[in-house]
Write a protein that holds these residues in place. Structure first.
Motif, PDB file in Angstrom:
ATOM      1  N   LYS A   1     -38.704 -11.835  -9.881  1.00 42.11           N
ATOM      2  CA  LYS A   1     -38.925 -10.460 -10.335  1.00 42.11           C
ATOM      3  C   LYS A   1     -39.524  -9.616  -9.209  1.00 42.11           C
ATOM      4  CE  LYS A   1     -40.287 -11.540 -15.003  1.00 42.11           C
ATOM      5  NZ  LYS A   1     -41.288 -11.274 -16.038  1.00 42.11           N
ATOM      6  N   PHE A   2     -40.525 -10.164  -8.534  1.00 47.66           N
ATOM      7  CA  PHE A   2     -41.145  -9.438  -7.429  1.00 47.66           C
ATOM      8  C   PHE A   2     -40.129  -9.120  -6.336  1.00 47.66           C
ATOM      9  CE2 PHE A   2     -45.651 -10.454  -8.579  1.00 47.66           C
ATOM     10  CZ  PHE A   2     -46.238  -9.247  -8.228  1.00 47.66           C
ATOM     11  N   THR A   3     -39.386 -10.119  -5.899  1.00 43.95           N
ATOM     12  CA  THR A   3     -38.451  -9.880  -4.789  1.00 43.95           C
ATOM     13  C   THR A   3     -37.290  -8.989  -5.211  1.00 43.95           C
ATOM     14  OG1 THR A   3     -37.491 -12.068  -5.196  1.00 43.95           O
ATOM     15  CG2 THR A   3     -38.999 -11.885  -3.352  1.00 43.95           C
ATOM     16  N   ASP A   4     -36.781  -9.162  -6.422  1.00 47.34           N
ATOM     17  CA  ASP A   4     -35.706  -8.284  -6.903  1.00 47.34           C
ATOM     18  C   ASP A   4     -36.182  -6.834  -6.957  1.00 47.34           C
ATOM     19  OD1 ASP A   4     -34.091 -10.509  -7.170  1.00 47.34           O
ATOM     20  OD2 ASP A   4     -34.054 -10.480  -9.375  1.00 47.34           O
ATOM     21  N   THR A   5     -37.390  -6.641  -7.451  1.00 45.85           N
ATOM     22  CA  THR A   5     -37.946  -5.286  -7.545  1.00 45.85           C
ATOM     23  C   THR A   5     -38.189  -4.709  -6.160  1.00 45.85           C
ATOM     24  OG1 THR A   5     -38.951  -5.819  -9.673  1.00 45.85           O
ATOM     25  CG2 THR A   5     -39.835  -3.907  -8.509  1.00 45.85           C
ATOM     26  N   LEU A   6     -38.719  -5.523  -5.259  1.00 47.96           N
ATOM     27  CA  LEU A   6     -38.937  -5.078  -3.877  1.00 47.96           C
ATOM     28  C   LEU A   6     -37.630  -4.587  -3.263  1.00 47.96           C
ATOM     29  CD1 LEU A   6     -40.534  -4.917  -1.124  1.00 47.96           C
ATOM     30  CD2 LEU A   6     -39.875  -7.291  -0.800  1.00 47.96           C
ATOM     31  N   LEU A   7     -36.593  -5.388  -3.364  1.00 46.06           N
ATOM     32  CA  LEU A   7     -35.312  -5.029  -2.768  1.00 46.06           C
ATOM     33  C   LEU A   7     -34.689  -3.804  -3.442  1.00 46.06           C
ATOM     34  CD1 LEU A   7     -33.836  -8.606  -2.273  1.00 46.06           C
ATOM     35  CD2 LEU A   7     -34.736  -7.073  -0.508  1.00 46.06           C
TER      36      LEU A   7
ATOM     37  N   LEU B   1     -41.892   1.281   1.829  1.00 42.88           N
ATOM     38  CA  LEU B   1     -42.386   0.652   0.608  1.00 42.88           C
ATOM     39  C   LEU B   1     -43.219   1.604  -0.245  1.00 42.88           C
ATOM     40  CD1 LEU B   1     -43.316  -2.905   1.943  1.00 42.88           C
ATOM     41  CD2 LEU B   1     -41.161  -2.088   0.984  1.00 42.88           C
ATOM     42  N   ARG B   2     -43.357   2.849   0.199  1.00 39.81           N
ATOM     43  CA  ARG B   2     -44.054   3.880  -0.585  1.00 39.81           C
ATOM     44  C   ARG B   2     -42.983   4.637  -1.349  1.00 39.81           C
ATOM     45  NH1 ARG B   2     -44.865   9.179  -2.459  1.00 39.81           N
ATOM     46  NH2 ARG B   2     -47.070   9.607  -2.597  1.00 39.81           N
ATOM     47  N   LEU B   3     -43.003   4.520  -2.653  1.00 39.50           N
ATOM     48  CA  LEU B   3     -41.977   5.146  -3.480  1.00 39.50           C
ATOM     49  C   LEU B   3     -42.370   6.559  -3.859  1.00 39.50           C
ATOM     50  CD1 LEU B   3     -41.323   2.171  -5.928  1.00 39.50           C
ATOM     51  CD2 LEU B   3     -40.174   2.682  -3.776  1.00 39.50           C
TER      52      LEU B   3
ATOM     53  N   SER C   1     -57.259  -5.512  -4.570  1.00 38.54           N
ATOM     54  CA  SER C   1     -57.373  -6.279  -3.326  1.00 38.54           C
ATOM     55  C   SER C   1     -56.017  -6.396  -2.635  1.00 38.54           C
ATOM     56  CB  SER C   1     -57.956  -7.670  -3.617  1.00 38.54           C
ATOM     57  OG  SER C   1     -58.138  -8.378  -2.419  1.00 38.54           O
ATOM     58  N   LEU C   2     -54.962  -6.624  -3.400  1.00 37.20           N
ATOM     59  CA  LEU C   2     -53.610  -6.679  -2.822  1.00 37.20           C
ATOM     60  C   LEU C   2     -53.209  -5.324  -2.247  1.00 37.20           C
ATOM     61  CD1 LEU C   2     -51.908  -8.835  -5.590  1.00 37.20           C
ATOM     62  CD2 LEU C   2     -52.100  -9.478  -3.169  1.00 37.20           C
TER      63      LEU C   2
ATOM     64  N   ASN D   1     -47.728   0.987 -12.000  1.00 38.09           N
ATOM     65  CA  ASN D   1     -48.302   1.929 -11.036  1.00 38.09           C
ATOM     66  C   ASN D   1     -47.324   2.325  -9.933  1.00 38.09           C
ATOM     67  OD1 ASN D   1     -51.272   2.288 -11.774  1.00 38.09           O
ATOM     68  ND2 ASN D   1     -50.970   0.079 -11.970  1.00 38.09           N
ATOM     69  N   ASN D   2     -46.056   1.908 -10.076  1.00 35.59           N
ATOM     70  CA  ASN D   2     -45.013   2.249  -9.109  1.00 35.59           C
ATOM     71  C   ASN D   2     -45.363   1.760  -7.696  1.00 35.59           C
ATOM     72  OD1 ASN D   2     -42.416   3.220  -8.993  1.00 35.59           O
ATOM     73  ND2 ASN D   2     -43.016   5.294  -8.474  1.00 35.59           N
ATOM     74  N   LEU D   3     -45.983   0.580  -7.637  1.00 38.99           N
ATOM     75  CA  LEU D   3     -46.409   0.004  -6.361  1.00 38.99           C
ATOM     76  C   LEU D   3     -45.845  -1.402  -6.144  1.00 38.99           C
ATOM     77  CD1 LEU D   3     -50.101   1.201  -6.458  1.00 38.99           C
ATOM     78  CD2 LEU D   3     -48.399   1.865  -4.755  1.00 38.99           C
ATOM     79  N   ALA D   4     -44.815  -1.772  -6.890  1.00 40.88           N
ATOM     80  CA  ALA D   4     -44.272  -3.131  -6.792  1.00 40.88           C
ATOM     81  C   ALA D   4     -43.847  -3.511  -5.369  1.00 40.88           C
ATOM     82  CB  ALA D   4     -43.122  -3.329  -7.770  1.00 40.88           C
ATOM     83  N   PRO D   5     -43.160  -2.660  -4.613  1.00 42.68           N
ATOM     84  CA  PRO D   5     -42.786  -3.071  -3.259  1.00 42.68           C
ATOM     85  C   PRO D   5     -43.991  -3.380  -2.363  1.00 42.68           C
ATOM     86  CG  PRO D   5     -41.414  -1.252  -3.940  1.00 42.68           C
ATOM     87  CD  PRO D   5     -42.495  -1.400  -4.974  1.00 42.68           C
ATOM     88  N   ALA D   6     -45.025  -2.567  -2.447  1.00 42.23           N
ATOM     89  CA  ALA D   6     -46.218  -2.791  -1.620  1.00 42.23           C
ATOM     90  C   ALA D   6     -46.938  -4.069  -2.028  1.00 42.23           C
ATOM     91  CB  ALA D   6     -47.162  -1.600  -1.725  1.00 42.23           C
ATOM     92  N   ILE D   7     -47.109  -4.273  -3.325  1.00 37.91           N
ATOM     93  CA  ILE D   7     -47.807  -5.466  -3.817  1.00 37.91           C
ATOM     94  C   ILE D   7     -46.978  -6.715  -3.518  1.00 37.91           C
ATOM     95  CG2 ILE D   7     -48.700  -6.623  -5.879  1.00 37.91           C
ATOM     96  CD1 ILE D   7     -50.381  -4.170  -4.925  1.00 37.91           C
ATOM     97  N   CYS D   8     -45.675  -6.634  -3.718  1.00 38.69           N
ATOM     98  CA  CYS D   8     -44.796  -7.776  -3.432  1.00 38.69           C
ATOM     99  C   CYS D   8     -44.818  -8.130  -1.959  1.00 38.69           C
ATOM    100  CB  CYS D   8     -43.379  -7.474  -3.879  1.00 38.69           C
ATOM    101  SG  CYS D   8     -42.227  -8.818  -3.523  1.00 38.69           S
TER     102      CYS D   8
END
Length: 170
Positions: A64-70, A114-116, A10-11, A38-45
């Motif tokens: 963790k989410f924001t650090d990974t996003l950045l 945000l697509r890695l 859903s996210l 799944n290598n989707l942390a920036p999109a989900i975050c």
């Protein structure tokens, strides 16, 4: 499918289609691990940060989410910049490469940064291999196999690794 897998999808759907997600009792820690796996942390975050329910996540998980996003989106921007620099060098030498897969798929995302992607793929004419090798080595890339040792008629891809980016020549 378990509840957190449904929340994860859903996210992801919310990110891709710019619609509100439908979440049920989100376990943000588990969703974080799923997004990393799944290598989707920036999109989900990016999607999670816009939700009121994300405030219920622990400060550690939000960090963790924001650090990974950045970190991941910043690294992707560097890889993309390096790709376009090399691509420009190909063009300047008269080689007209065709970008494949990752860099092309990225344009389909609402927030392409945000697509890695782990590497970038380029198709070149076989006769441009020697010049392409010279360009990539000059830009600091190291070939997995020296191009002199390659039978162009039988190889499908040559891998070159740079400081921030891996390029596969097809």
């Amino acid at each position: 499918m378990n509840l957190q897998a449904q929340n994860f999808l859903s996210l992801l759907r919310a990110f891709i289609h710019s619609v509100p997600p439908r979440l049920t009792a989100p376990d943000w820690e588990e969703l974080y691990h799923m997004s990393k796996k799944n290598n989707l942390a920036p999109a989900i975050c990016d999607t999670a940060l816009s939700l009121p329910e994300f405030s219920s996540a622990s400060p550690d998980v939000r960090r963790k989410f924001t650090d990974t996003l950045l970190a991941q989106s910043g690294a992707q921007l560097l890889r993309t910049e390096e790709f376009f620099s090399v691509y420009g060098q190909f063009l300047a030498c008269g080689i007209r490469p065709l970008a494949l897969k990752g860099i092309v798929c990225r344009t389909l995302y609402p927030k392409p940064e945000l697509r890695l992607s782990c590497d970038e793929d380029i198709w070149i004419p076989a006769e441009a291999l020697t010049e392409s090798d010279r360009i990539l080595r000059g830009a600091g890339f190291t070939p997995a196999v020296p191009c002199e040792a390659v039978d162009v008629s039988s190889v499908q891809a040559l891998t070159y690794t740079g400081a921030a980016l891996t390029i596969e020549l097809h």
